[in-house]
Structures are given as C-alpha cells and as structure tokens.
Design an enzyme around this catalytic site. Structure first.
Site, short mmCIF file in Angstrom:
data_model
loop_
_atom_site.label_atom_id
_atom_site.label_comp_id
_atom_site.label_asym_id
_atom_site.label_seq_id
_atom_site.Cartn_x
_atom_site.Cartn_y
_atom_site.Cartn_z
CB ILE A 104 -0.97 0.04 1.20
CG1 ILE A 104 -0.21 -0.11 2.52
CG2 ILE A 104 -2.03 -1.01 1.06
CD1 ILE A 104 -1.12 0.02 3.75
N GLY A 105 2.18 1.13 0.04
CA GLY A 105 3.02 2.33 0.01
C GLY A 105 4.47 1.98 0.24
N GLY A 140 8.54 4.08 1.25
CA GLY A 140 9.25 5.30 1.61
C GLY A 140 10.74 5.09 1.49
N GLY A 141 11.50 6.03 2.02
CA GLY A 141 12.95 5.95 1.92
C GLY A 141 13.53 4.81 2.71
CG MET A 142 14.51 5.10 6.40
SD MET A 142 14.76 5.40 8.15
CE MET A 142 13.10 5.66 8.73
CB VAL A 154 3.58 0.66 4.17
CG1 VAL A 154 2.43 0.46 5.16
CG2 VAL A 154 4.59 1.65 4.72
CE LYS A 210 6.15 2.96 7.83
NZ LYS A 210 6.23 4.41 8.05
CG ASP A 231 11.06 13.12 8.92
OD1 ASP A 231 11.25 14.20 8.35
OD2 ASP A 231 10.99 12.04 8.31
#
Length: 738
Positions: free
Chosen positions: A18-19, A21-23, A26, A41, A135
C-alpha cells in the site's frame, strides 16, 4: 523477501502493498489473532543489515508503541523474523496531507488551522511521553476518510538521525529546523519549527525555501529570513501569520516553547482571526540598559535606611549587591540632598558598601548638584566601589593616594619623553605610529619561516596586530612567513601592525559559481574556506537569486581565507507577473500559456484526480494569482482520472431462461478478462460474494450449460428420423460492483 500471502510473526498475513518510503515498505495485512486489518511497515534490506541502526530503530519503535492518542497512528507491535524487521501499526484508510494539499492547491485558513490543531495535539501527546518526532512533514500526516488527522512515523526519525543516511531516506529537508540542519541538538522546539513549515505549506500551497540541492535548502533554513505566508496569500489573517512566523523563528528560544502554547493560540485564531495577540520575543528585553530615575534612587535609599542592602527584585530590577560582614571604620555621612557624585575606591575592596546614616555625624548639607544618570547593566559587577565624597581617609588610603600621585607623575614624564621622541627633540627618529605613543615597547619576533597560524599566535601574545599579503613561491612551504615589516627584533609599541608576507604555492582553485543560486554559491565557496562578500544588482539575463559574476574569476588560484565577491541578481525591472490558472488545460495549452508569459515548464507528471478529466492539468506548483518573476520554473501535473479504489461484489446468479437442468459453469471476469470467480453447479441461484476488487467497478457473468436440440438424422435402416442431441449454450450479462 516479502511475498503476498506470507505470514509474519505467526499472526500477520501480508495481503498487498500500500506504500513505500525511503526506509521502508508498507503492506496491508490481516491480524488473525485479533481478526483486524493492520499496516505492516518493513525495513528495507540496506537498513536491516545495519545492526546499530536496527537496535536504535527497535528501541525507538518500542517507545512509540506506548503512545495511544486519537491523532497518532498507533503502533501495535514490533518484531523480527528471518532478518525481516517490521512494525505493526493501525491501518488508516485515507491520503497523506501532502497529497491533500496537492489536490486542493492550498487549504482555506479555517481548514488549515483545524488540521494544525489536530497535528499539534498528537505531537503534544508524544512530547508528554518524552518522544520527539524529528521528521514532522505533510508526508507523515494522514487524513482518514472520516476526516481524522493522524501523525505517523513516531520513533523512526530519532533512529535515522543517529546514522549516516541520505536525505531521501531521512525525508524532506524542506521542513527541517535550523538546529537539525546544523547537526545540532533537537528537542520539542524542533518539532514546533517543522509544524510551522507544514502550516505554511497548507496555507500557501508551497514550501518557504526551495533550491536545487538539499544543501542549498538547508542553508536557507539557517541563514535566510522566513517569508510571510501573506506574501503569497494576502487574505491570511494576521494572527495566523504571526503563529507561523513564531513557530519558524531561527532561534529555538524565540519559538513556542511547548505545544500547549501553540494549540492555545491556534484555537484563539479561530475565534479572533484578525486580532494581533501573538507575541514574538525579540530576545533583548532582559538586556536593556536603563537610567535610574530620581524616584527609584530615593526609594533605594529609603529601603537601605530601613532594611539595609536590598535585592534586585525589591528595587524594580536595579540589582544591589549584598555586602560581606566586614568591619568598616566609621565615616562621615553626607546628607541625602548632597551631591550624588561618588569617589571610586580601588585596590582589593571588591564589594560595595552602603552605610546607614548616623545622625550625630551629619553636618550642614551642601547645595544640591545636578544628578548624573546611571545606567544599570545586567549581570555585570563593577570592580570600582562607590562612597561619598567627603568621607575621611584611613592611613592606608592616604598611602595609596600618595602612590597614585607618584605613578601619575612618572606616567606624565614618560608621556613627555615619548612625545619628544616622536618629534625628534631627543635626537631619535620617529619610528612609531602616533596612535601607539605611550604604549609598552616590544620586539618584533623572528617568525620568518614559521607557519601563518603560529605567527599569528606569536604576534597576538605580544599585543601586535598584523596584515597579510600573499606572494607566490615555489620554494617555500605554503602559508609560511617569507618576511615581516618591521623586521625581526625591531622595537615597536604594542598595537603596531606588522605586515606579513606569506607564501602561496598551494593556492586553491576558485570554484566558478556564476549562475549558481545564492545559497549554492555561498556553500561552494565557504566549503573551500573562502570568505563570501555579496553585492546585488538587477539583470535582465540572470534570474533573481542567481550569481551574475564573481571576483576573482572561477579557476583562479587563490589562498584559502581570501575574500570572493559575488554579485546576486535582483531579477528584471518590473518582471513580476501573476500566476495564471492552468487547470483543465491540455499539456500543450498549459506549456503555450507559460511560454507566452515568460515562464518555464519545469516538469510534467501525472496524478489521480477525481474532479479533472484525464489528460488535463490538475495541479500547478504556484497558486493562481501568486506574484512570480519571469523565468520562474513551474511544475504541472496531468490528471489520470479518478484514483482506483477497492470494490465489492454481492450478487445472486439466477438460472438463465434456457436452462433446463444439469451441470452449469458460472464465471465472473473483469472487462479485461481477469477471472474473479469460477464454480460448477447444478442448482440456482448461485451466490457470489467478493471484496477487495481493486481498480475495476464492473464485471461480466457468463453461464455455460447444456441444452438439447432437435437434429435430423437416419436410423440404421436408412430411414430419416429426428433426435434430441446435447449442445453447449452461453448466457452473459454485465454487473456493477459497489
């Protein structure tokens, strides 16, 4: 390696991505123990292999797991399985605040403030538990389908900042505080700064600082003044403007100190948006020097008579030091109407003494004299102590007075001698700077051959100044002293400036920063050790904020520490234009419009949009009506139509009209042929219940069954007969999913 359908932790079934990111990546998953959907995650492999990072990541994630708040994406579990490190979180169906801003171009003031209050309440809950986010940005804030605002990724940023990782992994530098950009300590006030930048973007549809590189943007956070959001959206109320500016002060001490203070002002701005109630501390009030008034002077004297020395609090901020219990000789005390002029006591006496008046010692008062205003300097203790003019001197004081007089005579003689030396009365030559006459004489040290820094220290120790002149040399070490003027061992007065001729055989090649942005040019030059001097002028060729020229020119061999002058463009004369509305234009129409106005189409990308027809502009990087310069780069996005979502199918398939019994095959497919359901049955109706059908809203049901039809044939004797023979039949129709 994560695969769909795999089980993690013996309870979480991975369903779909579903997604990312940089790290981390998900996934949507189902918790079979609690029978609920969750978000999992998973750390990317390059971070999973870093044991130090993993340790800190787990510690911080476990701390975040203790947070439970309506405005926080709650963390349920943290674990590891087969080298896969994961966090299990609340599944929130919605979009990020970043996407929401992009879809709406910018938010209304009331909506932005309401969202900011919810974000702040979530951050406050974390701060109360000792957790700093580090962040905060629109990408880490989710707006659910119900309109609830939730902050995510708590506990991850701290682990990330303690490791050397790239800025794409760390998140956007657009929202980082100055102290984080410097690599310094960050606390609650760093989150408040990032919150202010997020509010700025909600209100204006853009971030306050932009640049070609992350370094350039970080430098702007540290050095450049924060623009007002009203520069871009004039209708923003003054209270909201001031809240944003207070959040984004460069100095943490001038921001809101705690989240409750920010929340209180945000709520007040909803009630009184045009009231100027936000106060930004200028950081100087505590250091103001003020004159002591006659009323305050009288009040202090009265306090001294009654209670002795008083405190700073009792004297309205005029601090008087409490004297030590030292036995003092009796002194005459002048009437209070006498002159306030005081005699300075020198020597070893360090504490001020304030004597109470003794009536039997009082003599006739002298006429009043003008009072000299005294300024009180905060946190400064004077070495000179104050007493009345007409007090009697002790024998020790008389001796000190005689010594002072003798010293004054000696100093006067020396002064006359040096003046005579300067004008040649004593037959000598005038070798000193008149400005140094009377100062102690020293010998210029022999520093030829020494390193420049060592030479500077030697001169500083003797109280000498210096001027530096570089000279190219291929035989001497770089930055070594070639000669001095005056020369070694020559006698000069302290404060004399010594000219140092320094070798330069290893000069640094000066970078060419012409056409760089101001921040990039500054960073490039300072990184090489140069001092940057900035000038400004208008230019019709170079866009505003970029470097027109530099002196010395790029490629020149220059010693580190030298000054480099760069000229920054102020842009064209009368070059400001109003940003047009490109919405619903085709790509070609939008580009033509931008070119007509002297703007540049920087990039074209695609995004989903429920309100704009596919293939037409649904986003532009500057708000309609914003004042921008010619040559400004504009980003546009084309609509891909409504965003695909999940559908469900709940229907009953009845027997087709021609069906007379027997086995039938029922199949449900998408319009592009993907099979969703397939069964064989001999009884109708057939129920079909499906969920999580992604991206398609219709399907086709096909029923295949056997019928019997008449067929002419001949029997064994050759006579014509009619028989009933089986044949395949099909029945199809379209269905709509919900």
């Amino acid at each position: 390696m994560i695969k769909m359908g795999m089980m993690i932790g013996d309870r979480y079934e991975i369903l779909e991505p579903i997604g990312n990111g940089g790290m981390s990546d998900v996934y949507k998953a189902k918790c079979h123990k609690l029978n609920r959907f969750v978000a999992v995650k998973v750390l990317k492999q390059e971070f999973s292999e870093n044991t130090e990072f993993v340790s800190k990541f787990r510690t911080e994630a476990q701390a975040a797991a203790g947070l439970m708040h309506p405005n926080i994406v709650n963390v349920y579990d943290v674990g590891e399985e087969g080298g896969i490190y994961y966090i299990v979180m609340e599944l929130v169906e919605g979009i990020t605040l970043k996407r929401y801003i992009e879809k709406k171009a910018r938010l209304s003031v009331k909506e932005a403030v309401s969202i900011a209050i919810q974000i702040s309440m979530g951050i406050e809950a974390a701060h109360n538990n000792g957790i700093i986010h580090r962040d905060i940005k629109p990408q880490n804030i989710i707006i659910s389908k119900e309109g609830k605002v939730k902050v995510t990724d708590f506990g991850i940023a701290k682990a990330a900042t303690s490791n050397t990782i790239t800025s794409n992994v760390m998140g956007s530098v657009h929202y980082t505080s100055p102290e984080q950009a410097r690599g310094g300590f960050s606390d609650e006030k760093s989150d408040i700064y990032s919150m202010g930048i997020t509010m700025f973007e909600m209100l204006t549809g853009r971030v306050p600082f932009n640049g070609e590189t992350t370094v350039a943007i970080a430098i702007k956070h540290i050095q450049e003044e924060m623009p007002s959001p009203r520069n871009y959206v004039p209708e923003i109320p003054i209270s909201v403007e001031q809240i944003v500016l207070k959040c984004t002060q460069k100095s943490p001490d001038r921001r809101y100190q705690k989240m409750p203070e920010l929340i209180e002002d945000l709520k007040k701005s909803l009630i009184s948006p045009n009231e100027d109630f936000v106060r930004i501390d200028n950081g100087e009030q505590g250091a103001v020097t003020r004159a002591v008034s006659e009323t305050e002077r009288a009040q202090i004297k009265q306090e001294v008579r009654q209670t002795g020395p008083i405190s700073a609090a009792a004297s309205n901020g005029i601090a008087l030091q409490t004297p030590p219990p030292v036995q003092q000789p009796k002194r005459k005390v002048v009437d209070e109407s006498a002159s306030p002029v005081r005699r300075v006591r020198t020597g070893d006496e360090k504490e001020s003494m304030i004597k109470r008046p003794e009536p039997e010692k009082v003599r006739k008062p002298r006429p009043s004299q003008p009072v000299k205003k005294v300024q009180a300097k905060p946190q400064t203790r004077s070495k000179a102590e104050v007493f009345d003019d007409d007090e009697e001197d002790t024998p020790a004081e008389k001796i000190k007075t005689i010594i002072i007089i003798v010293l004054a005579v000696i100093i006067g003689c020396l002064f006359i001698y040096f003046i005579g030396a300067v004008i040649g009365v004593w037959g000598g030559k005038a070798s000193q700077d008149p400005g140094t006459v009377g100062q102690e004489q020293v010998h210029v040290p022999n520093i030829v051959g020494n390193d420049l820094e060592d030479a500077k220290k030697a001169l500083d120790e003797l109280g000498l100044k210096y001027e530096i002149e570089y000279q190219t040399s291929v035989t001497e070490t770089h930055n070594s002293i070639l000669s001095t003027d005056p020369e070694a061992n020559e006698k000069v007065a302290q404060g004399t400036s010594v000219k140092l001729v320094v070798s330069n055989n290893g000069g640094v090649e000066l970078p060419n920063v012409v056409l760089y942005s101001e921040a990039e040019a500054t960073a490039a030059l300072e990184r090489e050790g140069f001092k940057v001097v900035k000038l400004e002028e208008q230019s019709n060729e170079i866009i505003r904020g970029n470097v027109i020229s530099q002196e010395p020119a790029g490629g020149t061999l220059v010693a580190r520490g030298s000054e480099v002058v760069i000229v920054i463009s102020l842009g064209r004369v009368n070059s400001d234009i109003s940003m047009p509305d490109l919405t619903n234009m085709t790509e070609e129409e939008a580009k033509a419009k931008l070119e007509e106005l002297g703007l540049v189409c920087e990039s074209v990308s695609e995004t989903y949009d429920d309100n704009v027809e596919k293939g037409r502009v649904c986003y532009q990087s500057y708000t309609v009506g914003a004042t921008i310069e010619k040559g400004t780069k504009v980003e546009i996005k084309l609509s891909m139509g409504p965003e695909p979502r999940y559908y469900s199918c709940d229907l009953k398939v009845d027997a087709p009209p021609e069906y007379e019994g027997g086995v039938a095959n029922v199949v449900l497919k998408t319009p592009d042929g993907a099979e969703l359901f397939n069964t064989t049955t001999s009884s109708f109706p057939v129920p079909i219940k499906l969920t999580q059908i992604y991206g398609v809203s219709t399907g086709v049901v096909t029923i295949t069954f056997t019928i019997y039809v008449e067929q002419d044939t001949v029997d064994a004797a050759g006579n014509p007969i009619t028989e009933m023979v089986p044949a395949q039949n099909y029945h199809s129709y379209e269905v709509t999913f919900e």
